[in-house]
Design a protein around this motif. Structure first.
Motif, PDB file in Angstrom:
ATOM      1  N   MET A   1       1.066  -1.162   0.105  1.00 48.04           N
ATOM      2  CA  MET A   1       0.089   0.220  -0.172  1.00 48.04           C
ATOM      3  C   MET A   1       0.710   1.542  -0.090  1.00 48.04           C
ATOM      4  SD  MET A   1      -2.901   1.219   2.841  1.00 48.04           S
ATOM      5  CE  MET A   1      -4.506   1.017   2.352  1.00 48.04           C
ATOM      6  N   SER A   2       0.788   2.140  -0.917  1.00 47.55           N
ATOM      7  CA  SER A   2       1.455   3.502  -0.903  1.00 47.55           C
ATOM      8  C   SER A   2       0.512   4.237   0.061  1.00 47.55           C
ATOM      9  CB  SER A   2       1.350   4.078  -2.453  1.00 47.55           C
ATOM     10  OG  SER A   2       0.089   4.495  -2.472  1.00 47.55           O
ATOM     11  N   SER A   3       1.884   5.133   0.364  1.00 49.16           N
ATOM     12  CA  SER A   3       1.529   5.983   1.475  1.00 49.16           C
ATOM     13  C   SER A   3       0.140   7.218   1.108  1.00 49.16           C
ATOM     14  CB  SER A   3       2.765   6.890   2.176  1.00 49.16           C
ATOM     15  OG  SER A   3       3.141   7.534   1.029  1.00 49.16           O
ATOM     16  N   SER A   4       0.128   7.419  -0.472  1.00 49.40           N
ATOM     17  CA  SER A   4      -1.087   8.243  -0.751  1.00 49.40           C
ATOM     18  C   SER A   4      -2.439   7.437  -0.365  1.00 49.40           C
ATOM     19  CB  SER A   4      -0.775   8.462  -2.196  1.00 49.40           C
ATOM     20  OG  SER A   4      -0.902   7.351  -2.974  1.00 49.40           O
ATOM     21  N   ASP A   5      -2.343   6.231  -0.380  1.00 50.11           N
ATOM     22  CA  ASP A   5      -3.782   5.611  -0.019  1.00 50.11           C
ATOM     23  C   ASP A   5      -3.942   5.870   1.506  1.00 50.11           C
ATOM     24  OD1 ASP A   5      -3.806   4.650  -2.498  1.00 50.11           O
ATOM     25  OD2 ASP A   5      -2.752   2.631  -1.958  1.00 50.11           O
ATOM     26  N   ILE A   6      -3.492   6.428   2.462  1.00 51.89           N
ATOM     27  CA  ILE A   6      -3.556   6.508   3.896  1.00 51.89           C
ATOM     28  C   ILE A   6      -3.881   7.762   4.015  1.00 51.89           C
ATOM     29  CG2 ILE A   6      -2.461   6.351   6.065  1.00 51.89           C
ATOM     30  CD1 ILE A   6      -0.632   3.942   4.859  1.00 51.89           C
ATOM     31  N   ARG A   7      -5.055   7.761   4.236  1.00 55.17           N
ATOM     32  CA  ARG A   7      -5.623   9.334   4.514  1.00 55.17           C
ATOM     33  C   ARG A   7      -6.439   9.483   5.808  1.00 55.17           C
ATOM     34  NH1 ARG A   7     -10.559  11.702   2.552  1.00 55.17           N
ATOM     35  NH2 ARG A   7     -11.448  10.006   2.090  1.00 55.17           N
ATOM     36  N   PRO A   8      -5.854  10.149   6.566  1.00 53.09           N
ATOM     37  CA  PRO A   8      -6.531  10.690   8.068  1.00 53.09           C
ATOM     38  C   PRO A   8      -7.735  11.578   7.934  1.00 53.09           C
ATOM     39  CG  PRO A   8      -4.372  11.858   7.707  1.00 53.09           C
ATOM     40  CD  PRO A   8      -4.915  11.310   6.214  1.00 53.09           C
ATOM     41  N   ARG A   9      -8.676  11.469   8.525  1.00 53.12           N
ATOM     42  CA  ARG A   9      -9.849  12.375   8.603  1.00 53.12           C
ATOM     43  C   ARG A   9     -10.223  12.327  10.289  1.00 53.12           C
ATOM     44  NH1 ARG A   9     -13.821   8.587   5.009  1.00 53.12           N
ATOM     45  NH2 ARG A   9     -11.984   7.191   5.368  1.00 53.12           N
ATOM     46  N   VAL A  10     -10.634  13.646  10.396  1.00 52.94           N
ATOM     47  CA  VAL A  10     -10.961  13.968  11.877  1.00 52.94           C
ATOM     48  C   VAL A  10     -12.450  14.538  11.477  1.00 52.94           C
ATOM     49  CG1 VAL A  10      -8.695  14.137  12.781  1.00 52.94           C
ATOM     50  CG2 VAL A  10      -9.840  16.173  11.825  1.00 52.94           C
ATOM     51  N   ARG A  11     -13.162  14.485  12.687  1.00 61.70           N
ATOM     52  CA  ARG A  11     -14.492  15.409  12.852  1.00 61.70           C
ATOM     53  C   ARG A  11     -14.338  16.039  14.188  1.00 61.70           C
ATOM     54  NH1 ARG A  11     -20.199  13.060  11.714  1.00 61.70           N
ATOM     55  NH2 ARG A  11     -19.651  13.261   9.588  1.00 61.70           N
ATOM     56  N   VAL A  12     -14.307  17.398  14.221  1.00 59.08           N
ATOM     57  CA  VAL A  12     -14.331  18.001  15.310  1.00 59.08           C
ATOM     58  C   VAL A  12     -15.409  19.262  15.337  1.00 59.08           C
ATOM     59  CG1 VAL A  12     -12.736  19.898  16.516  1.00 59.08           C
ATOM     60  CG2 VAL A  12     -11.875  17.883  15.314  1.00 59.08           C
ATOM     61  N   PRO A  13     -16.076  19.544  16.249  1.00 53.21           N
ATOM     62  CA  PRO A  13     -17.006  20.733  16.201  1.00 53.21           C
ATOM     63  C   PRO A  13     -16.326  22.074  16.067  1.00 53.21           C
ATOM     64  CG  PRO A  13     -17.237  19.297  18.365  1.00 53.21           C
ATOM     65  CD  PRO A  13     -16.001  18.845  17.602  1.00 53.21           C
ATOM     66  N   ARG A  14     -17.149  22.880  15.286  1.00 56.46           N
ATOM     67  CA  ARG A  14     -16.430  24.088  14.908  1.00 56.46           C
ATOM     68  C   ARG A  14     -16.471  25.020  15.856  1.00 56.46           C
ATOM     69  NH1 ARG A  14     -19.682  24.228   9.814  1.00 56.46           N
ATOM     70  NH2 ARG A  14     -18.510  23.215   8.179  1.00 56.46           N
ATOM     71  N   SER A  15     -17.686  24.952  16.850  1.00 59.45           N
ATOM     72  CA  SER A  15     -17.466  25.955  18.016  1.00 59.45           C
ATOM     73  C   SER A  15     -17.991  25.145  19.265  1.00 59.45           C
ATOM     74  CB  SER A  15     -18.190  26.965  17.632  1.00 59.45           C
ATOM     75  OG  SER A  15     -19.834  26.616  17.370  1.00 59.45           O
ATOM     76  N   ALA A  16     -17.599  25.771  20.338  1.00 55.62           N
ATOM     77  CA  ALA A  16     -18.153  25.144  21.794  1.00 55.62           C
ATOM     78  C   ALA A  16     -17.934  26.378  22.531  1.00 55.62           C
ATOM     79  CB  ALA A  16     -17.048  24.202  22.162  1.00 55.62           C
ATOM     80  N   SER A  17     -18.537  26.219  23.805  1.00 56.67           N
ATOM     81  CA  SER A  17     -18.283  27.150  24.729  1.00 56.67           C
ATOM     82  C   SER A  17     -17.099  26.765  26.073  1.00 56.67           C
ATOM     83  CB  SER A  17     -19.766  27.254  25.567  1.00 56.67           C
ATOM     84  OG  SER A  17     -19.926  25.998  26.263  1.00 56.67           O
TER      85      SER A  17
END
Lengths: 110, 138
Positions: A1-17
């Motif tokens: 597997m080439s490193s271009s296939d390795i894709r990180p994804r994150v989900r973070v709220p845009r805002s918070a108190s």
């Protein structure tokens, strides 16, 4: 597997108190080859996993995880952080082959 | 001591409760536990494991651990070829000490979690997951 296939994804709220506990979700596409698997012609497929994951917020540690081959392929990691101020979450995934995959996400705190 | 019917039933229930407490037996497992605890005693505590009762697919079983205030949590899958799954260290911003991931399970087993508390003591928890198709050889 080439490193271009390795894709990180994150989900973070845009805002918070201030000091709100936010839920962070991360996923990285990665085979997490355990080193136990034997391919059809009888050779052992060498171990190749993400062995460490870290998350920092404005440089301060939120979570540091040591990972072994028993974690599933395409590691999904979900956790919480309390956010004292606006800033940026920095996520890193460290590969057995020495590669470091990085992703970041900012959050505005009011 | 008189064995009334009620007392005998209660003793039976007591025996059942004892069997629920996870007692890791294998030497490899003990080594992994000692590696984490440094040989400290394990107690019951606020550590919780959330996992399905039955997992159709052992290659990705959702497991969540929560231990408010914990410094770190180790997850072990004793019957796997690599029993160690992961060790999570919580930083100062880690809120309630929660982490959730997906793990490989070779067969039906008790998943074990160990947590280091802020006072340096250790707690453990275990939960049984029935695995329909093992996920370590594929």
């Amino acid at each position: 597997m080439s490193s271009s296939d390795i894709r990180p994804r994150v989900r973070v709220p845009r805002s918070a108190s201030v000091n709100e506990v936010v839920l962070l979700r991360t996923l990285i596409t990665h085979p997490m080859e355990t080193g136990n698997r034997v391919d059809p012609d009888g050779t052992v497929v060498p171990r190749h996993i993400i062995n460490r994951f870290t998350c920092r917020f404005n440089g301060e540690m939120v979570l540091d995880m040591e990972i072994e081959p028993s974690l599933s392929a395409n590691p999904f990691i979900e956790f919480e952080a309390s956010v004292p101020e606006s800033g940026e979450f920095a996520f890193t995934w460290i590969d057995d082959d020495g590669s470091v995959y990085e992703e970041s996400a900012s959050i505005s705190v009011s | 001591m008189q064995f009334s019917r009620r007392r005998t039933l209660a003793m039976g229930l007591g025996g059942f409760a004892v069997t629920l407490i996870p007692i890791p037996v294998s030497a490899d497992m003990q080594a992994l536990i000692t590696d984490f605890t440094g040989g400290a005693d394990l107690a019951e505590g606020p550590l919780q494991i959330t996992a399905p009762d039955i997992a159709e697919n052992g290659s990705a079983v959702p497991v969540s651990v929560t231990c408010p205030g914990a410094k770190s949590i180790r997850i072990l899958a004793p019957a796997n070829p690599n029993p160690e799954v992961c060790t999570v260290h919580f930083g100062p911003l880690a809120a309630r000490g929660m982490a959730s991931t997906r793990i490989r399970m070779a067969e039906t087993m008790d998943i074990i979690a160990l947590a280091e508390m802020p006072d340096g003591s250790f707690v453990q928890a275990a939960v049984n997951v029935q695995v329909v198709v093992g996920g370590c050889t594929g």
